[in-house]
Enzyme design. Sequence first.
Site, short mmCIF file in Angstrom:
data_model
loop_
_atom_site.label_atom_id
_atom_site.label_comp_id
_atom_site.label_asym_id
_atom_site.label_seq_id
_atom_site.Cartn_x
_atom_site.Cartn_y
_atom_site.Cartn_z
N SER A 6 -46.12 -40.51 -8.86
CA SER A 6 -45.88 -39.20 -8.24
C SER A 6 -47.18 -38.64 -7.65
O SER A 6 -47.71 -39.18 -6.70
CB SER A 6 -45.22 -38.26 -9.24
N LYS A 26 -35.76 -11.36 -8.32
CA LYS A 26 -37.08 -11.16 -8.91
C LYS A 26 -37.29 -11.94 -10.20
O LYS A 26 -38.41 -12.33 -10.53
CB LYS A 26 -37.31 -9.66 -9.17
#
Length: 335
Positions: free
Chosen positions: A145, A197
């Site tokens: 990765s 949020k």
Amino acid sequence: MSKKKWIVIAFALVLIVASSLSKVYNEPADITYSEKWANERLNSLLGIGQDYIEEIREDGSVDQRILVIPIEGVIGIASPTYDHQLIMDTIEQIRMDESIKAVLFELNTPGGGVYETREAYDLFKEVIAERKIPVYASMGQVAASGGFYYAMLADKVYATPETITGSIGVIMSGYNMRELYDKIGVEPYVFKSGKMKDLGSSARKMTKEEEEVFQEYIDEAFDRFVQVVVDGRDMSEERVRELADGRIYTAKQAKENGLVDDILYYRQVIDLIREENDLANAQVFEKAAPQDQFASFFPTFMKSEDNYAKQFDQVLNRVKEEVLPQIEYRWEGGK
């Protein structure tokens, strides 16, 4: 804990407080030489304000040098083995140090933070465009990765017979702890200015709309990763996307698929760099953090206990990482 251990710890705290005070207050104009010398010695003892140092791996000419950049452990600010500022400073040195004639990334990492990986990648591309020196990558036990992302900076990439690599992709993981909270009697609350949020909150199940927000971010990061491999391995985008389903590859599979150039160990890659670039007498070195001289003052019985605060902080950071959603270039098996 014994009385002797408490005395040593108390002494350490006194020195740390003294160091903090010396940073808070400016040096007076009439400071004596002895006071200044004492402050400098204290800072040196604690490793405060010291620049990174150079460690020589193989002696050789100081006019022709091979710079090794180790990328070790999980990539991220909270990592105990990956020092992001050290990596950035090392890359910057290439820009100014004409004695550096080649660079070798020594990779042993499952990847990690998207931000840190990309910041170092972009800086290195900028610097190497100015210097135009050969760049190699040597994979160790794992270069998956984000580790593979780093390898794409190299002109030539080498794995060992037992290297785990690949895992090209982006992952986000977290936890929905709602049922656990219910069982132990915890009632989380939140006040928010907008419905998104508290995106990724572990206190409730994620909505479909929230999933789409995260997926869009992941898709964009993945597209950038694909382009990095396209550029790094000179492959078609179609072929890269075929290989980039997140799976890991053995060194043999990686070579067959064009993800690495050959199967060699670090020492063989160093020999190859010398041979291919007329650097037979080159010095091999890396940048490192200065040695912690203060630790040497602790008796042997304290060696395993002089870092409790740091270890505890690492545990807290790891817990935080596990609970909050993390978007990473990381092979999950490499935790």
